[in-house]
Enzyme design. Structure first.
Site, PDB file in Angstrom:
ATOM      1  N   SER A  86       0.829  -1.191   0.000  1.00 11.36           N
ATOM      2  CA  SER A  86       0.000   0.000   0.000  1.00 11.36           C
ATOM      3  C   SER A  86       0.872   1.253   0.000  1.00 11.36           C
ATOM      4  O   SER A  86       1.699   1.440  -0.886  1.00 11.36           O
ATOM      5  CB  SER A  86      -0.963  -0.032   1.191  1.00 11.36           C
ATOM      6  N   HIS A 196      -8.060   0.235  -0.921  1.00 12.13           N
ATOM      7  CA  HIS A 196      -7.876  -0.820  -1.914  1.00 12.13           C
ATOM      8  C   HIS A 196      -9.176  -1.476  -2.362  1.00 12.13           C
ATOM      9  O   HIS A 196      -9.298  -2.692  -2.406  1.00 12.13           O
ATOM     10  CB  HIS A 196      -6.864  -1.850  -1.399  1.00 12.13           C
TER      11      HIS A 196
END
Length: 313
Positions: A86, A196
């Site tokens: 991430s 996400h």
């Protein structure tokens, strides 16, 4: 050279994590550069109150990752592979010289602001242990069919370690469903945005437009992306990965696997925490995986040199 640097994502933070970084000239220089670039004291970003902010957390993680990579580079330990989970991907891009540190900081701040403003409260992530991605997706579909608010697969950290994103109420209900279906654990993470997944499509589009003129370069060494878990070799591919990764599932296990299959055999996880180290140790016990947070810098560097030296003899 078969060293890989791994950079953790949001959820790894803990109060004081920047203050716990090694006392090293490269670390202090990184603090100074970050503070000058952002117009604030970055060491103010890691107390418990500050860490309630997505912006503070993501900037702090980027600073910690770059500080550790620079300290290792100062000791002659430059990775062949760089990958981050991430927001950790930004420190990875700096590590392999695809992006300048100052530009990474500005892009991370914009990213976090967009994520926070898109869903300011009532959303987050939960980790589901003991079920596969297919099982989690099947449960999520059933949950939605039964009238529940949609949850999304956000991270595939290991074959049976899946992170889901959604609203707080949806995550609570889904946790009960997952445990009833055989999950070992369903645990909320210290993340207050639905990372996400498609809920951040607009934010990702806005970041892509904002970052259009930021200079990127082809990486030195191998940069492994989040979305596909594969090496990226061009500046534009890395730009696209960083700008859009907030809306796509993080395929960390694929990224880890491709690094190891490509020859990475000594893995060092940047501070804070050891989540990525634990995943690597469980899935690939023959690979040396080290969490920098758990070792003094001199000892960490010595262990890495010894492991790399053993391979070359």
């Amino acid at each position: 050279m078969t060293l890989a640097l791994l950079f953790p994502g949001q959820g790894a933070q803990s109060p004081g994590f920047l203050h716990k970084l090694p006392q090293h000239d490269a670390v202090q220089a990184t603090f100074d550069e970050a503070s000058a670039a952002l117009g604030l004291d970055v060491l103010s970003l890691d107390d418990a109150e500050a860490l309630r902010s997505t912006v503070a957390v993501q900037i702090g993680l980027t600073v910690a990752g770059v500080a550790l990579s620079r300290a290792l580079a100062h000791d002659g330990l430059v990775p062949q592979f760089s990958a981050g989970l991430s927001v950790g991907a930004y420190a990875a891009a700096v590590s392999c010289e695809a992006l300048s540190f100052a530009d990474a900081l500005h892009m991370v701040r914009k990213r976090a602001e967009l994520m926070e403003s898109a869903w300011p409260s009532g959303y987050g992530l939960s980790a589901i242990a003991g079920l596969s991605e297919t099982q989690v997706e099947t449960l999520a579909d059933a949950h939605a069919r039964d009238g529940g608010e949609r949850v999304y697969v956000a991270n595939v950290n290991a074959p049976r370690q899946i992170v889901v994103a959604g609203a707080d109420t949806a995550l609570e209900a889904f946790a009960a469903r997952a445990l009833a279906a055989g999950a070992r654990k369903a645990q909320r993470l210290a993340v207050s945005v639905p990372s996400h997944c498609e809920l951040l499509t607009d934010a990702a589009d806005r970041l892509s437009a904002w970052a259009r003129d930021i200079p990127f370069r082809a990486p030195r060494g191998v940069y492994v992306d989040n979305r596909g878990g594969r090496p990226l070799h061009s500046a534009e591919a890395i730009r696209a990965d960083l700008a859009t990764n907030m809306r796509y599932t993080v395929r960390w296990y694929d990224a880890l696997t491709v690094m190891i299959e490509s020859g990475a055999s000594v893995l060092v996880e940047a501070p804070p925490g050891q989540v990525l180290t634990d995943i690597a140790r469980e899935r690939y016990p023959d690979v040396a995986a080290l969490a920098a947070s758990n070792l003094p810098l001199e000892r960490l560097a010595a262990i890495v040199r010894r492991r790399l030296g053993e391979e070359s003899t």
